[in-house]
Scaffold this motif. Structure first.
Motif, PDB file in Angstrom:
ATOM      1  N   ALA A 246       0.826  -1.204   0.000  1.00 13.94           N
ATOM      2  CA  ALA A 246       0.000   0.000   0.000  1.00 13.94           C
ATOM      3  C   ALA A 246       0.865   1.262   0.000  1.00 13.94           C
ATOM      4  O   ALA A 246       0.553   2.249  -0.668  1.00 13.94           O
ATOM      5  CB  ALA A 246      -0.926   0.000   1.206  1.00 13.94           C
ATOM      6  N   GLN A 247       1.959   1.223   0.751  1.00 18.46           N
ATOM      7  CA  GLN A 247       2.866   2.360   0.779  1.00 18.46           C
ATOM      8  C   GLN A 247       3.503   2.581  -0.588  1.00 18.46           C
ATOM      9  O   GLN A 247       3.700   3.724  -1.020  1.00 18.46           O
ATOM     10  CB  GLN A 247       3.955   2.136   1.839  1.00 18.46           C
ATOM     11  CG  GLN A 247       3.435   2.184   3.264  1.00 18.46           C
ATOM     12  CD  GLN A 247       2.895   3.557   3.627  1.00 18.46           C
ATOM     13  OE1 GLN A 247       1.707   3.834   3.440  1.00 18.46           O
ATOM     14  NE2 GLN A 247       3.757   4.426   4.117  1.00 18.46           N
ATOM     15  N   GLN A 248       3.822   1.484  -1.271  1.00 20.37           N
ATOM     16  CA  GLN A 248       4.399   1.596  -2.609  1.00 20.37           C
ATOM     17  C   GLN A 248       3.407   2.209  -3.591  1.00 20.37           C
ATOM     18  O   GLN A 248       3.765   3.021  -4.440  1.00 20.37           O
ATOM     19  CB  GLN A 248       4.846   0.213  -3.102  1.00 20.37           C
ATOM     20  CG  GLN A 248       6.067  -0.343  -2.381  1.00 20.37           C
ATOM     21  CD  GLN A 248       7.325   0.449  -2.668  1.00 20.37           C
ATOM     22  OE1 GLN A 248       7.840   0.446  -3.780  1.00 20.37           O
ATOM     23  NE2 GLN A 248       7.821   1.161  -1.665  1.00 20.37           N
ATOM     24  N   ALA A 249       2.137   1.811  -3.483  1.00 17.54           N
ATOM     25  CA  ALA A 249       1.108   2.371  -4.358  1.00 17.54           C
ATOM     26  C   ALA A 249       0.932   3.856  -4.083  1.00 17.54           C
ATOM     27  O   ALA A 249       0.793   4.665  -5.014  1.00 17.54           O
ATOM     28  CB  ALA A 249      -0.212   1.623  -4.154  1.00 17.54           C
ATOM     29  N   LYS A 250       0.919   4.226  -2.813  1.00 19.91           N
ATOM     30  CA  LYS A 250       0.781   5.636  -2.446  1.00 19.91           C
ATOM     31  C   LYS A 250       1.962   6.441  -2.983  1.00 19.91           C
ATOM     32  O   LYS A 250       1.796   7.546  -3.516  1.00 19.91           O
ATOM     33  CB  LYS A 250       0.707   5.766  -0.925  1.00 19.91           C
ATOM     34  CG  LYS A 250       0.554   7.205  -0.441  1.00 19.91           C
ATOM     35  CD  LYS A 250       0.530   7.257   1.076  1.00 19.91           C
ATOM     36  CE  LYS A 250       0.398   8.704   1.566  1.00 19.91           C
ATOM     37  NZ  LYS A 250       0.405   8.794   3.038  1.00 19.91           N
ATOM     38  N   GLN A 251       3.151   5.877  -2.833  1.00 17.72           N
ATOM     39  CA  GLN A 251       4.356   6.543  -3.327  1.00 17.72           C
ATOM     40  C   GLN A 251       4.312   6.705  -4.842  1.00 17.72           C
ATOM     41  O   GLN A 251       4.713   7.743  -5.378  1.00 17.72           O
ATOM     42  CB  GLN A 251       5.579   5.730  -2.922  1.00 17.72           C
ATOM     43  CG  GLN A 251       6.914   6.306  -3.363  1.00 17.72           C
ATOM     44  CD  GLN A 251       8.085   5.479  -2.852  1.00 17.72           C
ATOM     45  OE1 GLN A 251       8.174   5.181  -1.667  1.00 17.72           O
ATOM     46  NE2 GLN A 251       8.967   5.074  -3.765  1.00 17.72           N
ATOM     47  N   ALA A 252       3.832   5.681  -5.552  1.00 15.26           N
ATOM     48  CA  ALA A 252       3.728   5.753  -7.014  1.00 15.26           C
ATOM     49  C   ALA A 252       2.772   6.860  -7.431  1.00 15.26           C
ATOM     50  O   ALA A 252       3.049   7.632  -8.359  1.00 15.26           O
ATOM     51  CB  ALA A 252       3.255   4.408  -7.571  1.00 15.26           C
ATOM     52  N   GLU A 253       1.627   6.957  -6.754  1.00 15.46           N
ATOM     53  CA  GLU A 253       0.657   8.002  -7.077  1.00 15.46           C
ATOM     54  C   GLU A 253       1.245   9.390  -6.844  1.00 15.46           C
ATOM     55  O   GLU A 253       1.035  10.305  -7.634  1.00 15.46           O
ATOM     56  CB  GLU A 253      -0.615   7.826  -6.243  1.00 15.46           C
ATOM     57  CG  GLU A 253      -1.565   6.774  -6.780  1.00 15.46           C
ATOM     58  CD  GLU A 253      -2.129   7.154  -8.143  1.00 15.46           C
ATOM     59  OE1 GLU A 253      -2.363   8.349  -8.399  1.00 15.46           O
ATOM     60  OE2 GLU A 253      -2.338   6.250  -8.964  1.00 15.46           O
ATOM     61  N   ALA A 254       1.979   9.540  -5.753  1.00 13.90           N
ATOM     62  CA  ALA A 254       2.586  10.831  -5.451  1.00 13.90           C
ATOM     63  C   ALA A 254       3.610  11.215  -6.514  1.00 13.90           C
ATOM     64  O   ALA A 254       3.673  12.365  -6.960  1.00 13.90           O
ATOM     65  CB  ALA A 254       3.245  10.784  -4.074  1.00 13.90           C
ATOM     66  N   GLN A 255       4.414  10.235  -6.936  1.00 15.85           N
ATOM     67  CA  GLN A 255       5.422  10.516  -7.952  1.00 15.85           C
ATOM     68  C   GLN A 255       4.780  10.832  -9.294  1.00 15.85           C
ATOM     69  O   GLN A 255       5.218  11.739 -10.001  1.00 15.85           O
ATOM     70  CB  GLN A 255       6.375   9.329  -8.096  1.00 15.85           C
ATOM     71  CG  GLN A 255       7.550   9.598  -9.038  1.00 15.85           C
ATOM     72  CD  GLN A 255       8.573   8.478  -9.041  1.00 15.85           C
ATOM     73  OE1 GLN A 255       8.602   7.634  -8.145  1.00 15.85           O
ATOM     74  NE2 GLN A 255       9.432   8.461 -10.050  1.00 15.85           N
ATOM     75  N   LEU A 256       3.722  10.101  -9.636  1.00 12.88           N
ATOM     76  CA  LEU A 256       3.013  10.365 -10.890  1.00 12.88           C
ATOM     77  C   LEU A 256       2.385  11.751 -10.878  1.00 12.88           C
ATOM     78  O   LEU A 256       2.432  12.480 -11.872  1.00 12.88           O
ATOM     79  CB  LEU A 256       1.934   9.299 -11.120  1.00 12.88           C
ATOM     80  CG  LEU A 256       2.446   7.936 -11.593  1.00 12.88           C
ATOM     81  CD1 LEU A 256       1.357   6.879 -11.461  1.00 12.88           C
ATOM     82  CD2 LEU A 256       2.933   8.028 -13.039  1.00 12.88           C
ATOM     83  N   ALA A 257       1.790  12.119  -9.750  1.00 16.17           N
ATOM     84  CA  ALA A 257       1.177  13.437  -9.645  1.00 16.17           C
ATOM     85  C   ALA A 257       2.225  14.528  -9.798  1.00 16.17           C
ATOM     86  O   ALA A 257       1.998  15.548 -10.456  1.00 16.17           O
ATOM     87  CB  ALA A 257       0.468  13.572  -8.298  1.00 16.17           C
ATOM     88  N   SER A 258       3.399  14.302  -9.215  1.00 19.99           N
ATOM     89  CA  SER A 258       4.469  15.289  -9.290  1.00 19.99           C
ATOM     90  C   SER A 258       4.994  15.453 -10.705  1.00 19.99           C
ATOM     91  O   SER A 258       5.160  16.573 -11.199  1.00 19.99           O
ATOM     92  CB  SER A 258       5.617  14.871  -8.364  1.00 19.99           C
ATOM     93  OG  SER A 258       6.724  15.742  -8.508  1.00 19.99           O
ATOM     94  N   GLN A 259       5.227  14.337 -11.389  1.00 12.05           N
ATOM     95  CA  GLN A 259       5.815  14.433 -12.722  1.00 12.05           C
ATOM     96  C   GLN A 259       4.824  14.908 -13.765  1.00 12.05           C
ATOM     97  O   GLN A 259       5.204  15.530 -14.752  1.00 12.05           O
ATOM     98  CB  GLN A 259       6.454  13.113 -13.135  1.00 12.05           C
ATOM     99  CG  GLN A 259       5.512  11.965 -13.404  1.00 12.05           C
ATOM    100  CD  GLN A 259       6.263  10.642 -13.610  1.00 12.05           C
ATOM    101  OE1 GLN A 259       7.170  10.300 -12.848  1.00 12.05           O
ATOM    102  NE2 GLN A 259       5.923   9.913 -14.639  1.00 12.05           N
ATOM    103  N   THR A 260       3.528  14.656 -13.584  1.00 12.81           N
ATOM    104  CA  THR A 260       2.555  15.119 -14.576  1.00 12.81           C
ATOM    105  C   THR A 260       2.228  16.591 -14.423  1.00 12.81           C
ATOM    106  O   THR A 260       1.717  17.209 -15.343  1.00 12.81           O
ATOM    107  CB  THR A 260       1.245  14.307 -14.492  1.00 12.81           C
ATOM    108  OG1 THR A 260       0.751  14.342 -13.137  1.00 12.81           O
ATOM    109  CG2 THR A 260       1.462  12.868 -14.916  1.00 12.81           C
ATOM    110  N   THR A 261       2.548  17.183 -13.274  1.00 10.33           N
ATOM    111  CA  THR A 261       2.338  18.622 -13.121  1.00 10.33           C
ATOM    112  C   THR A 261       3.495  19.418 -13.687  1.00 10.33           C
ATOM    113  O   THR A 261       3.375  20.604 -13.955  1.00 10.33           O
ATOM    114  CB  THR A 261       2.166  19.007 -11.632  1.00 10.33           C
ATOM    115  OG1 THR A 261       3.309  18.557 -10.892  1.00 10.33           O
ATOM    116  CG2 THR A 261       0.913  18.394 -11.059  1.00 10.33           C
ATOM    117  N   THR A 262       4.630  18.753 -13.908  1.00  8.77           N
ATOM    118  CA  THR A 262       5.810  19.450 -14.410  1.00  8.77           C
ATOM    119  C   THR A 262       6.169  19.066 -15.835  1.00  8.77           C
ATOM    120  O   THR A 262       7.075  19.644 -16.419  1.00  8.77           O
ATOM    121  CB  THR A 262       7.027  19.156 -13.509  1.00  8.77           C
ATOM    122  OG1 THR A 262       7.247  17.746 -13.455  1.00  8.77           O
ATOM    123  CG2 THR A 262       6.783  19.677 -12.101  1.00  8.77           C
TER     124      THR A 262
END
Length: 471
Positions: A246-262
């Motif tokens: 679950a932590q890995q999934a949360k981390q993946a979502e956070a990274q995806l959100a970060s890279q798609t905003t930039t």
């Protein structure tokens, strides 16, 4: 989407560990993972709350380091598999071209034979009526139909009708000769493609085999880390495994959100969710809402919306035996019905039903798969074509029919594409989004088909394919 990655960079090898979606490797000159505390250290730390938390943090960092190394190294194996998939696809194209030319040659030969018979009949007819200088001796002296056409063509007194018959026969024979030349070239091309496919398969199998020797050692190390975490927290290994996923999934979502905003050209939007929640559990002793995301051999769900349950970490998916001969992947089904969101759910259910199956290079079912083979057949089961059995072809197919959407707008059922260079030319892996930060994939020969957190989001192409549903 059955040859060593000697031509591939690095020389890293992937190995599977546990049933938690981790694949740990020893990679070329890669940095070694930090050493874990001993059991004496763990037992001593448990009596001191502050020390216990520090040790938990240290163990968690170790797991993350191993995970990061595994994700980097897995790329090499998948690149070797994609190289084979492309070679296999090109071989199939070469075979299809030769088969088509063979069919054309058969039809052309039949037509040319009929035309030659008309010329022969013309010779007989005109020799009986005294037409020109045609003679039945031509039929006797001619060695074959081509020789007969040549002999008739040298005659000087051909009627208009005779000239027309002869011209058609010559054209038909030229067609036969032309196709025969193409067949020769196609046969050569097929032989080269077949050889390239065999080499690529050997390379892929060598890459997979090189990982096997390290599997047991790395698996034991990860198993021990989880056991120590469970001991410190007073939970179970299964719970710690689920929490880690679950932590890995949360981390993946956070990274995806970060890279798609930039990233230019990609709109920052919250992805639609399917299974799981947007928040990882706050209590390490509580199993997450989507525990099956990264498990290697989870139970097969009964419905598309039910996440797979984690398996016991000590029973990882068994590595498949490398194949020695190429096989022809099953062709995708031509679409027979309009795309609807329910078809995406059906594709997810199909892919999840294969969890625990073996990974085999070139596999497309019924119980062995590679990444593009699983994607292809999951959507084929819903009557939706994907463009072929390799990652590059699938991406280009969906691009050609206008069914790509920004990564930031991904939703369950969409197809993720991994690339080593940020463009489709470097695409080497694909998978199907299943929910919040999770995907189902045919991972590699060590781990088979599993559902896990989206790994290495930084290598995803900025667009996903949406085979079904509104864009």
């Amino acid at each position: 989407m059955k040859h060593s990655a000697r031509t591939l960079s690095c020389g890293m090898a992937v190995v599977a560990v546990l049933g938690i979606g981790l694949s740990v490797v020893i990679a070329g000159p890669a940095q070694a993972a930090p050493s874990a505390p001993s059991w004496d250290d763990v037992r001593a730390a448990k009596a001191d709350t502050a020390q216990a938390q520090s040790t938990v943090d240290e163990l968690s960092d170790r797991l993350q380091t191993l995970q990061d190394a595994a994700d980097r190294a897995q790329v090499v194996e998948l690149q070797a598999g994609q190289k084979y998939a492309l070679a296999s696809s090109e071989q199939q194209d070469a075979q299809a071209t030769l088969d088509d030319l063979t069919a054309q040659a058969k039809r052309a030969k039949s037509k040319a034979d009929d035309s030659a018979k008309q010329v022969a009949g013309l010779v007989v007819e005109l020799s009986r009526t005294g037409g020109g200088d045609l003679s039945t001796t031509m039929l006797i002296d001619a060695q074959d139909s081509k020789d007969l056409l040549y002999r008739v063509g040298t005659m000087s007194h051909l009627s208009e009708r005779s000239a027309t018959v002869l011209a058609q026969a010559r054209a038909d024979q030229n067609t036969v000769d032309s196709i025969a030349a193409q067949q020769t070239s196609a046969t050569t091309a097929l032989a080269k493609a077949t050889d390239a496919t065999k080499r690529a398969l050997d390379d892929a199998n060598d890459t997979a085999s090189s990982a096997q020797a390290r599997v047991q050692k790395e698996q034991e190390q990860q198993d021990e880390v989880l056991q120590q975490l469970a001991f410190l927290k007073g939970t179970s290994v299964a719970t710690e495994t689920a929490y880690w996923n679950a932590q890995q999934a949360k981390q993946a979502e956070a990274q995806l959100a970060s890279q798609t905003t930039t990233t230019g050209g990609t709109t920052s939007t919250t992805p639609s969710t399917g299974t799981g929640t947007g928040t990882a559990p706050t209590n390490p002793g509580t199993a997450p809402t989507n525990p099956g995301a990264g498990t290697g051999t989870p139970a097969k769900p009964s419905t598309p919306s039910t996440p797979a349950k984690p398996s016991t970490p000590s029973t990882p998916a068994k590595p498949s035996t490398p194949v020695t001969t190429p096989t022809t992947p099953t062709a995708p089904t031509t679409p027979t019905a309009p795309s609807t969101p329910s078809k995406a759910a059906g594709a997810i259910a199909y892919a999840r039903a294969q969890i625990g199956d073996a990974y085999v290079f070139g596999g497309a079912g019924p119980n062995q798969w590679d990444c593009s083979g699983l994607v292809m057949m999951a959507y084929s089961s819903q009557g939706i074509a994907t463009g072929g059995h390799n990652v590059v072809w699938q991406y280009n197919y969906f691009k050609s029919i206008g069914r790509l959407v920004p990564l930031s707008q991904r939703q369950p059922g969409d197809i993720l594409f991994y690339s080593s260079n940020g463009s489709v030319s470097g695409a080497y892996h694909d998978s199907i989004v299943t929910g919040y930060g999770t995907m189902v994939e045919a991972a590699n020969p060590q781990r088979g088909v599993l559902e896990r957190a989206i790994w290495t989001p930084s290598q995803l192409l900025p667009y996903v394919a949406r085979p079904s549903g509104s864009l």
